[in-house]
Scaffold this motif. Structure first.
Motif, PDB file in Angstrom:
ATOM      1  N   THR A  89       0.827  -1.204   0.000  1.00 51.53           N
ATOM      2  CA  THR A  89       0.000   0.000   0.000  1.00 51.53           C
ATOM      3  C   THR A  89       0.859   1.252   0.000  1.00 51.53           C
ATOM      4  OG1 THR A  89      -1.812  -1.142   1.129  1.00 51.53           O
ATOM      5  CG2 THR A  89      -1.795   1.257   1.264  1.00 51.53           C
TER       6      THR A  89
ATOM      7  N   GLY B  43       2.129   2.231  -3.367  1.00 53.45           N
ATOM      8  CA  GLY B  43       1.153   2.632  -4.379  1.00 53.45           C
ATOM      9  C   GLY B  43       0.267   1.515  -4.877  1.00 53.45           C
TER      10      GLY B  43
ATOM     11  N   GLU C  51      -2.380  -0.357  -3.591  1.00 56.64           N
ATOM     12  CA  GLU C  51      -3.246  -0.338  -2.416  1.00 56.64           C
ATOM     13  C   GLU C  51      -3.933  -1.683  -2.211  1.00 56.64           C
ATOM     14  OE1 GLU C  51      -7.035   2.135  -0.555  1.00 56.64           O
ATOM     15  OE2 GLU C  51      -6.159   2.721  -2.473  1.00 56.64           O
TER      16      GLU C  51
ATOM     17  N   GLU D  70      -6.695  -3.896  -0.732  1.00 52.93           N
ATOM     18  CA  GLU D  70      -8.069  -3.702  -0.277  1.00 52.93           C
ATOM     19  C   GLU D  70      -8.545  -4.809   0.645  1.00 52.93           C
ATOM     20  OE1 GLU D  70     -10.209  -3.349  -3.935  1.00 52.93           O
ATOM     21  OE2 GLU D  70      -9.762  -1.210  -4.135  1.00 52.93           O
TER      22      GLU D  70
ATOM     23  N   THR E 135      -4.568   0.995  -9.584  1.00 52.72           N
ATOM     24  CA  THR E 135      -4.899   2.243 -10.285  1.00 52.72           C
ATOM     25  C   THR E 135      -4.630   2.065 -11.783  1.00 52.72           C
ATOM     26  OG1 THR E 135      -2.682   3.047  -9.741  1.00 52.72           O
ATOM     27  CG2 THR E 135      -4.476   3.738  -8.309  1.00 52.72           C
ATOM     28  N   PRO E 136      -5.356   2.805 -12.644  1.00 51.42           N
ATOM     29  CA  PRO E 136      -5.245   2.579 -14.097  1.00 51.42           C
ATOM     30  C   PRO E 136      -3.849   2.789 -14.664  1.00 51.42           C
ATOM     31  CG  PRO E 136      -7.198   3.871 -13.597  1.00 51.42           C
ATOM     32  CD  PRO E 136      -6.418   3.769 -12.319  1.00 51.42           C
ATOM     33  N   ASN E 137      -3.002   3.575 -13.968  1.00 50.88           N
ATOM     34  CA  ASN E 137      -1.679   3.862 -14.523  1.00 50.88           C
ATOM     35  C   ASN E 137      -0.668   2.742 -14.277  1.00 50.88           C
ATOM     36  OD1 ASN E 137      -1.785   4.568 -11.702  1.00 50.88           O
ATOM     37  ND2 ASN E 137       0.215   5.503 -11.927  1.00 50.88           N
ATOM     38  N   ARG E 138      -0.988   1.776 -13.428  1.00 56.29           N
ATOM     39  CA  ARG E 138      -0.004   0.761 -13.070  1.00 56.29           C
ATOM     40  C   ARG E 138      -0.228  -0.550 -13.818  1.00 56.29           C
ATOM     41  NH1 ARG E 138       3.253   1.086  -8.823  1.00 56.29           N
ATOM     42  NH2 ARG E 138       4.318  -0.489 -10.063  1.00 56.29           N
TER      43      ARG E 138
ATOM     44  N   ARG F  39      -4.310  -0.919 -20.502  1.00 59.55           N
ATOM     45  CA  ARG F  39      -3.377  -0.187 -19.655  1.00 59.55           C
ATOM     46  C   ARG F  39      -1.963  -0.170 -20.205  1.00 59.55           C
ATOM     47  NH1 ARG F  39      -7.641  -1.636 -17.197  1.00 59.55           N
ATOM     48  NH2 ARG F  39      -8.396  -0.607 -15.315  1.00 59.55           N
TER      49      ARG F  39
ATOM     50  N   ASP G 178       3.529   4.600 -17.485  1.00 55.33           N
ATOM     51  CA  ASP G 178       3.081   5.748 -16.700  1.00 55.33           C
ATOM     52  C   ASP G 178       4.202   6.721 -16.362  1.00 55.33           C
ATOM     53  OD1 ASP G 178       4.149   3.613 -15.137  1.00 55.33           O
ATOM     54  OD2 ASP G 178       3.419   4.599 -13.320  1.00 55.33           O
TER      55      ASP G 178
END
Length: 804
Positions: free
Chosen positions: A26, A29, A31, A33, A171-174, A371, A463
């Protein structure tokens, strides 16, 4: 995205607990859940061990039972009564100890207890495979061949070590982290440990008996395409280890070929697709677009019409697969397949995203291609998959590797200055720490000097494109928590302090509505275009369309909050919740002449009964005045006065009222039309109010005032007025307040009558007047004079008849 901890440990040495690892991920970057313990067999065979049968004698009181002594690794052997016909001395067996809970196939769980069976003590149970959930056989106990010592947990023998599944909200950038090795690369930078990629060094071409030619017509949509063939394979179920890996992350095993492609995809992040080579007509693969409207049946047996920009994998006669999204029904691998063509490609994220949305198809492959995937690992992925398929299904690699890569993607060079790193991080890091982190992230360092360096970013990190991105990479691995806050925090700007606290005011309004029995809802700002097209009160030309919409049902931003709220009402009604009071703060969006606009609104929805029936009160359906009362309380909360009421009908409302202040609408409310409610499948009456929240906030600043409470008594006087039906109480109130603005404290209706006694097209209002003087007790003379003035005003301006 689900990551198996046991699987992850195959690529990097991790000793941390799942909870500690989750915190580390986390912070970097990724994260986490949630963490869930996963057992391949329910219960994880806890309390079940390996045992050795020492003796086996016939039970004295039962012909079909035997009394055994079993070594289960404890100080004394355990006596166990067993009914299996194949139990014998010297066997290595599976034993459930006293206290263990078993989860049999097709039965309820049960706990092993110390018991007596026909007079003989039994301290456990020798198990068949169905009794511990490992299979369906109940012909006899399991007899093992192993050198494991008695007392060894059975989960160790069956390789059923408990796993932990880590759910990462990616996240969409990873896109680089959508795999086990992708996650391991981040942990490599944190722990400074090597990532162990599976070796493909023993890959070799066995023969050239099944060459497949490849042609790529659109290299923009497909920058790289690799492929190879395997022949003489035998499609069969995957081995346990492979099935267990897929089950752990929620995938159902299909067959060995498909399972391998899924395994490699989740291992390294490169989607693969296997074609039945016998279905590739002309022995040629062509990557191209097909004409608009071409029909194509996908693996889910649905016929779809292709768009002109849908990239397809075709043979010489027809399409076989929607590139990067979904396979076709004809060319898929079946149990009769004996030769395959494996593809690994790098497809353009833009093309895949548009195609995926056009056909409402979301797959593991499209999730990754949208992505951005690594164009440099296609050949490695194919070698890895081919070796696994050979190992499981046999066969030979029967062609050279086809690899079409006309414009290799180079590393991205980014100039980085140490001064910028220090400024953005807020702490001066050792230069070796900075470069060490980047090298562990596989970002090269060139032309380093005292001022900075050039970072060489590999193409799989889609990214990282600018200096700030490089600094972010350094900081997330170094750790945000390792940057200490200074003793004094300063700023170079002064914050604006508005006259009214928007958040606090919204919270107080929410409290008021909650006290009246309302529940707050939060609905999606994205909605269906059809709502505007089919509604006369919305101009669909002002819809704000979403260019990269997720689906047709989420194609535009809402112009009105009513439909998204009604969807919540319908959802509850369909689940037998019929007495509903909802409110929502949200935004409405629309096109303007020069760009776009948005408004914040407060939406109220009511349906059903005012309250549930009980022994005192019967259920009463909601009426207009119930909603009107709610509106009045909100306006009173904001001290809004001097308002104008206007009746409204048609469009959104069957009937209702619009309240304006200074000539501008502040709220409209009433009964929703059936044309509106039927669009979401609601047949019940629904009452709705929509406030212009921004305008309400502005006016509330001006309207709040205070005065001393009078020490003198108030007086009530009643009047009965006969008026034309079309005259509304609001006109009576307005005239009364104009005629007497000093003593009149309140005016309200307590009865309305219509009938023959008052005449046709007439009605009678019974009105209550509250009079009070701020400074003295009212006399009868003053009261009579005031009421006389009011009656004359009603007679003159409204043509009222005073009933006495």
């Amino acid at each position: 995205m689900k990551i198996s901890l046991n699987w992850l440990k195959e690529y990097i040495d991790i000793q941390d607990t799942p909870e500690a690892l989750a915190e580390i991920l986390t912070q970097t970057g990724l994260e986490v859940e949630g963490i869930e313990k996963f057992d391949l067999v329910e219960g994880g065979l806890e309390g079940v061990v390996i045992g050795r049968v020492l003796t086996c004698e016939k039970h004295a009181n039962a012909d079909k039972l035997k009394v055994t002594t079993v070594d289960i690794g404890e100080s004394e052997p355990s006596q166990i009564v067993c009914g299996a016909p194949n139990v014998a001395a010297g066997q290595v067996v599976v034993v459930a100890k006293v206290g263990a809970t078993l989860y049999p196939n097709g039965g309820d769980p049960f706990k092993i207890k110390k018991t007596k069976i026909r007079g003989e003590l039994s301290l456990g149970m020798i198990c068949a495979e169905d009794e511990i959930g490992l299979g369906d056989s109940h012909e006899g106990i399991m007899v093992l061949e192993t050198d494991l010592k008695p007392g060894t947990p059975a989960s160790q023998y069956f390789d059923l070590a408990p796993d932990h599944i880590i759910e990462i909200g990616l996240t969409p950038n990873r896109g680089d982290a959508i795999s086990h090795i992708g996650v391991a690369r981040d942990l490599k930078a944190v722990f400074e440990k090597a990532v162990k990629w599976p070796s493909v060094d023993h890959f070799k071409v066995d023969n050239h008996e099944l060459p497949i030619a490849v042609e790529v017509e659109n290299t923009e949509a497909c920058p790289r395409y690799s492929g190879i063939t395997l022949s003489n394979i035998k499609v069969k179920p995957s081995p346990d280890w492979l099935q267990n890996r897929l089950k752990a992350i929620g995938l159902a095993p299909i067959n060995a070929v498909v399972d391998v492609t899924n395994f490699v995809c989740h291992e390294i992040g490169q989607p693969l697709h296997a074609f039945d080579a016998n279905q590739i007509k002309g022995e040629k693969v062509i990557v191209k677009m097909l004409p608009e409207g071409t029909k194509f049946t996908t693996l889910d047996e649905k016929e779809r019409k292709l768009g002109a920009e849908d990239l397809m994998i075709c043979n010489e006669e027809e399409g076989m697969c929607i590139a990067g999204v979904f396979g076709g029904i004809k060319s898929g691998v079946t149990n009769n397949t004996n030769s395959i063509f494996i593809e690994a490609a790098c497809f353009s994220p833009d093309y895949v995203r548009k195609t995926s949305m056009r056909h409402a198809l979301k797959t593991d492959a499209s999730f990754r291609f949208e992505r951005g995937t690594d164009p440099r690992i296609t050949v490695y992925a194919i070698k890895r998959a081919a070796l696994l398929i050979k190992e499981i299904c046999g066969g030979e690699i029967s062609s050279e590797m086809v690899d079409i890569y006309p414009d290799p993607v180079e590393d991205t060079a980014i100039n980085v200055k140490y001064s910028h790193v220090d400024r953005l991080i807020g702490k001066v890091l050792e230069r070796s720490t900075i470069t060490g982190i980047l090298r562990n992230l596989e970002i090269g360092i060139e032309n380093e000097d005292e001022q900075g360096f050039v970072a060489m970013v590999p193409p799989y990190r889609v990214d990282v494109k600018r200096e700030a991105d490089i600094i972010e990479e350094i900081l997330r691995i170094y750790g945000f928590n390792n940057v200490a806050l200074p003793d004094h925090i300063s700023t170079d700007y002064l914050s604006d302090f508005p006259l009214i606290d928007r958040e606090q005011t919204q919270f107080r309004t929410s409290e008021l509505l909650a006290a009246m029995g309302f529940n707050e809802i939060i609905t999606n700002s994205l909605t269906k275009p059809n709502y505007a097209r089919e509604s006369a009160f919305i101009d669909d030309t002002k819809d704000v369309a979403i260019l990269n919409k997720l689906s047709e049902d989420l194609g535009v931003l809402r112009q009105d909050m009513v439909f998204t709220g009604l969807e919540s009402v319908a959802h509850n009604i369909n689940r037998r919740q019929r007495n509903l009071k909802f409110f929502e703060f949200g935004k409405r969006y629309f096109k303007k002449e020069n760009g776009y606009g948005e408004k914040v609104g407060l939406s109220i929805l009511m349906t059903g009964s005012l309250e549930d029936e009980n022994w005192i009160n019967k259920a009463r359906q909601l009426e207009f005045y119930d909603l009107s009362s709610v509106v009045a309380k909100i306006l009173n909360k904001f001290s809004i006065t001097n308002i104008t009421n206007t009746p409204i009908s048609g469009g959104l409302f069957v009937f209702g009222q619009q309240i304006s202040l200074n000539g501008k609408e502040i709220v409209a409310f009433g009964k929703l039309s059936t044309e509106t409610t039927s669009q979401v499948g609601i047949e019940e009456e629904v009452w709705h109010a929509i406030f212009d929240w921004e305008y309400l906030l502005k006016q509330s600043v001006k309207g709040i005032g205070f005065h001393e409470i009078s020490k003198f008594p108030e007086v009530r006087r009643d009047l009965s007025l006969v008026l034309d039906k079309k005259i509304e109480f609001d006109e009576i109130r307005r005239i009364a307040e104009k005629s007497e603005n000093k003593l009149l404290r309140d005016i309200s209706v307590f009865d309305v009558y219509e009938g023959d006694s008052v005449g046709k097209d007439k009605k009678a209002y019974a009105i209550k007047f509250i009079l009070q003087d701020q400074y003295k007790t009212l006399t009868d003379k003053t009261i009579d004079k005031t009421m006389d003035r009011l009656m004359k005003s009603f007679e003159k301006e409204l043509g009222a008849i005073i009933r006495k």
